[in-house]
Design an enzyme around this catalytic site. Sequence first.
Site, PDB file in Angstrom:
ATOM      1  N   GLU A   2       0.850  -1.187   0.000  1.00 54.47           N
ATOM      2  CA  GLU A   2       0.000   0.000   0.000  1.00 54.47           C
ATOM      3  C   GLU A   2       0.884   1.235   0.000  1.00 54.47           C
ATOM      4  O   GLU A   2       2.065   1.177   0.361  1.00 54.47           O
ATOM      5  CB  GLU A   2      -0.951  -0.009   1.203  1.00 54.47           C
ATOM      6  CG  GLU A   2      -0.276   0.045   2.571  1.00 54.47           C
ATOM      7  CD  GLU A   2      -0.014   1.453   3.068  1.00 54.47           C
ATOM      8  OE1 GLU A   2      -0.726   2.387   2.662  1.00 54.47           O
ATOM      9  OE2 GLU A   2       0.917   1.627   3.866  1.00 54.47           O
ATOM     10  N   HIS A   8       4.440   7.490   2.612  1.00 57.03           N
ATOM     11  CA  HIS A   8       5.007   6.199   2.987  1.00 57.03           C
ATOM     12  C   HIS A   8       4.510   5.107   2.046  1.00 57.03           C
ATOM     13  O   HIS A   8       3.536   5.274   1.319  1.00 57.03           O
ATOM     14  CB  HIS A   8       4.758   5.842   4.465  1.00 57.03           C
ATOM     15  CG  HIS A   8       3.437   5.220   4.773  1.00 57.03           C
ATOM     16  ND1 HIS A   8       2.748   5.480   5.920  1.00 57.03           N
ATOM     17  CD2 HIS A   8       2.669   4.318   4.110  1.00 57.03           C
ATOM     18  CE1 HIS A   8       1.629   4.779   5.951  1.00 57.03           C
ATOM     19  NE2 HIS A   8       1.548   4.071   4.859  1.00 57.03           N
TER      20      HIS A   8
END
Length: 352
Positions: free
Chosen positions: A143, A320
Amino acid sequence: MESAISSHLTCPRTLTRRVPDDYQPPFPMWVGRADESLQQVVMAYFGVQFRDDEQRPAALAAMREIVASFDLDDGPLHYDLTHHADNQGYENLMIVGYWKDIASHNRWLQRPAVADWWQSDERLSEGLGYFREIVAPRAEQFETLYAFQDRLPGVGAVMDGTSGEINEHGYWGSMRERFPISQTDWMQPSGELRVISGDPAAGGRVVVKGHDNIALIRSGQDWKDAESEERSLYLDEILPTLQQGMDFLRDNGDSLGCYSNRFVRNIDLDGNFLDLSYNIGHWSSLDKLERWAESHPTHLRIFTTFFRVAAGLSKLRLYHEVSVFDAHDQLYEYINCHPQTGMLRDAQPVEG
């Protein structure tokens, strides 16, 4: 508002979300998008380890040689260069390359100019350390999250574009729920790190075998275009808290399930520092990473600071990416590295 999970990776949930269906996040965030052709990506971290300034020119030359090999057919679609000072007094030049499919990476890895260089006995006698930590998550096993929509770094650079505003962020557990696989799988680890050849204490070549569902987080900061107010926000408020948390994991991570933690600063080919940085953390499980993020004071301070400023960010870019991977989609190899390097510290010795 979109789901972080691409429509072609959506399936009926057997595991429920932490928030209700009408949840509204507190500020906008985005994820990378790829079409159905993306089945698996490769994230390859190559390192050159050295001890003092006398070795720096040789280390930089070795780094540039690895980068030059990226120009061969099937080289990575994107790469960046970083520097990390570890807690054993060593410096590490690190090159991370991203491939959009595993077949092209394997062809590149097997090219004589690449394979012969890594296998050469010269690597054992140069006085430098080398390592490669290569992982290949499938499309449903990673992700991303960005506070911006253009020029995506890291794995985002090999994606096809950026989503609209997404729903799954701003609450504890949202990281997990951005994983497509989280719809039906808890991503539990199995097994442990094992040395399968070599001896970390003796140096030389050492290969470590990973286990299913090791988690890797890359969490980045880009302040190169930030103006004075945002630069001050990052350098004076965010960075000290971030540095404290990252140093804690570097030095004490073994007690929390963190195998390796490196807070790196981006560099150019000559080793000059750039105004970008990121953290690379390998964890024994996504669950252990979540527990630290949700409960440890060092991360709570980071998270609270980000929440306070996120909605007002203009040029300061924060992001991130988090991934998990199967045991057979990992390679950890170390050549003349000190025994606290990367996965060496926590790997169980080969059974005699």
